[in-house]
Design a protein around this motif. Sequence first.
Motif, PDB file in Angstrom:
ATOM      1  N   SER A  35     -79.648 -30.889   4.368  1.00 57.68           N
ATOM      2  CA  SER A  35     -78.878 -29.665   4.546  1.00 57.68           C
ATOM      3  C   SER A  35     -78.404 -29.595   5.988  1.00 57.68           C
ATOM      4  N   LEU A  36     -77.271 -28.920   6.189  1.00 56.81           N
ATOM      5  CA  LEU A  36     -76.716 -28.740   7.523  1.00 56.81           C
ATOM      6  C   LEU A  36     -76.576 -27.252   7.797  1.00 56.81           C
ATOM      7  N   THR A  37     -77.259 -26.795   8.835  1.00 53.46           N
ATOM      8  CA  THR A  37     -77.157 -25.407   9.292  1.00 53.46           C
ATOM      9  C   THR A  37     -76.446 -25.410  10.631  1.00 53.46           C
ATOM     10  N   PHE A  38     -75.379 -24.626  10.718  1.00 52.91           N
ATOM     11  CA  PHE A  38     -74.568 -24.555  11.931  1.00 52.91           C
ATOM     12  C   PHE A  38     -74.760 -23.182  12.563  1.00 52.91           C
ATOM     13  N   ILE A  39     -75.194 -23.170  13.828  1.00 54.10           N
ATOM     14  CA  ILE A  39     -75.447 -21.929  14.557  1.00 54.10           C
ATOM     15  C   ILE A  39     -74.543 -21.901  15.784  1.00 54.10           C
ATOM     16  N   ILE A  40     -73.723 -20.863  15.864  1.00 53.18           N
ATOM     17  CA  ILE A  40     -72.717 -20.773  16.915  1.00 53.18           C
ATOM     18  C   ILE A  40     -72.795 -19.414  17.592  1.00 53.18           C
ATOM     19  N   GLU A  93     -65.842 -38.467  15.433  1.00 52.20           N
ATOM     20  CA  GLU A  93     -66.525 -39.560  14.723  1.00 52.20           C
ATOM     21  C   GLU A  93     -67.986 -39.642  15.128  1.00 52.20           C
ATOM     22  N   GLU A  94     -68.274 -39.440  16.414  1.00 54.92           N
ATOM     23  CA  GLU A  94     -69.659 -39.475  16.895  1.00 54.92           C
ATOM     24  C   GLU A  94     -70.484 -38.373  16.252  1.00 54.92           C
ATOM     25  N   ILE A  95     -69.936 -37.161  16.223  1.00 53.88           N
ATOM     26  CA  ILE A  95     -70.651 -36.022  15.640  1.00 53.88           C
ATOM     27  C   ILE A  95     -70.903 -36.238  14.161  1.00 53.88           C
ATOM     28  N   ILE A 106     -74.283 -36.460  11.450  1.00 53.28           N
ATOM     29  CA  ILE A 106     -74.413 -35.824  10.137  1.00 53.28           C
ATOM     30  C   ILE A 106     -74.711 -36.872   9.075  1.00 53.28           C
ATOM     31  N   ASN A 107     -74.018 -38.003   9.142  1.00 57.08           N
ATOM     32  CA  ASN A 107     -74.198 -39.047   8.126  1.00 57.08           C
ATOM     33  C   ASN A 107     -75.575 -39.699   8.186  1.00 57.08           C
ATOM     34  N   VAL A 108     -76.093 -39.936   9.407  1.00 55.99           N
ATOM     35  CA  VAL A 108     -77.417 -40.559   9.505  1.00 55.99           C
ATOM     36  C   VAL A 108     -78.497 -39.586   9.025  1.00 55.99           C
ATOM     37  N   CYS A 109     -78.281 -38.298   9.244  1.00 62.19           N
ATOM     38  CA  CYS A 109     -79.234 -37.299   8.733  1.00 62.19           C
ATOM     39  C   CYS A 109     -79.164 -37.227   7.214  1.00 62.19           C
ATOM     40  N   LYS A 110     -77.961 -37.312   6.682  1.00 64.78           N
ATOM     41  CA  LYS A 110     -77.783 -37.296   5.227  1.00 64.78           C
ATOM     42  C   LYS A 110     -78.445 -38.525   4.597  1.00 64.78           C
ATOM     43  N   LYS A 122     -83.155 -32.256   7.425  1.00 62.36           N
ATOM     44  CA  LYS A 122     -82.574 -30.927   7.565  1.00 62.36           C
ATOM     45  C   LYS A 122     -82.018 -30.842   8.979  1.00 62.36           C
ATOM     46  N   LEU A 123     -80.713 -30.761   9.091  1.00 61.15           N
ATOM     47  CA  LEU A 123     -80.048 -30.810  10.385  1.00 61.15           C
ATOM     48  C   LEU A 123     -79.598 -29.411  10.797  1.00 61.15           C
ATOM     49  N   ILE A 124     -79.924 -29.044  12.040  1.00 54.11           N
ATOM     50  CA  ILE A 124     -79.470 -27.791  12.630  1.00 54.11           C
ATOM     51  C   ILE A 124     -78.628 -28.154  13.854  1.00 54.11           C
ATOM     52  N   MET A 125     -77.374 -27.705  13.852  1.00 54.80           N
ATOM     53  CA  MET A 125     -76.470 -27.981  14.966  1.00 54.80           C
ATOM     54  C   MET A 125     -76.138 -26.669  15.680  1.00 54.80           C
ATOM     55  N   VAL A 126     -76.185 -26.701  17.001  1.00 51.02           N
ATOM     56  CA  VAL A 126     -75.891 -25.522  17.826  1.00 51.02           C
ATOM     57  C   VAL A 126     -74.611 -25.785  18.614  1.00 51.02           C
ATOM     58  N   SER A 127     -73.753 -24.767  18.694  1.00 53.99           N
ATOM     59  CA  SER A 127     -72.523 -24.919  19.461  1.00 53.99           C
ATOM     60  C   SER A 127     -72.113 -23.589  20.071  1.00 53.99           C
ATOM     61  N   ASN A 128     -71.295 -23.668  21.113  1.00 53.67           N
ATOM     62  CA  ASN A 128     -70.724 -22.475  21.726  1.00 53.67           C
ATOM     63  C   ASN A 128     -69.399 -22.132  21.063  1.00 53.67           C
TER      64      ASN A 128
END
Length: 197
Positions: free
Chosen positions: A2-7, A118-120, A124-128, A133-139
């Motif tokens: 799963s991918l959770t995006f927190i901004i 592509e890097e980002i 995601i792909n290596v976690c998949k 469970k991937l959590i990504m944080v961004s501004n």
Amino acid sequence: MSLTFIIGGARSGKSTYAELKAREYGEKVVYIATAVVTDESMAERVKKHREQRPVSWSTVEMYSDFERLAEYKEFMDNEVVLIDCMTTLIGNYMFDSKINFDTCSPEEVNNLEIKITEEIFSLINVCKANDKKLIMVSNETGLGVVPPYYMGNYFRDISGRINQKITVASDFMYFVLSGIPIKLKHKGEMIKWQEDF
């Protein structure tokens, strides 16, 4: 996976909330730190982040070569991956590129954005591929004034477009405002315009 995006904005509480979500998702967490210590101010920020994380969490310091994560014991041994943050990663890539943003061509900036994207998505792909469970944080960089210099403009634009792509890929998304998380997306929900993004 799963991918959770927190901004959220600067000092909004998004990192603290991401750490709470990581604890909620599981006890075995690896924290990917994208910051590079360049001065005393950054060193102090990194120190504060380290102090608020549980000592049981593993830490990997990197902002590139994510396809190699499967070679890291810290990655393979943990079920939750928390990366903080994407805008720092983007800034690092822009600095490393050695591009003169005052005189460069639009094509140079576009090629850099493609490389960062592509890097980002390799993360995601290596976690998949490894069922993390991937959590990504961004501004959120689009709510302030227009930067008065080219590099700032490019940074804001690249960050905004990449944040949109992560949003489309995410299962869950939260916007943090002054410490209050607001749920924007839940798995299975889709904003109409995203279907063709």
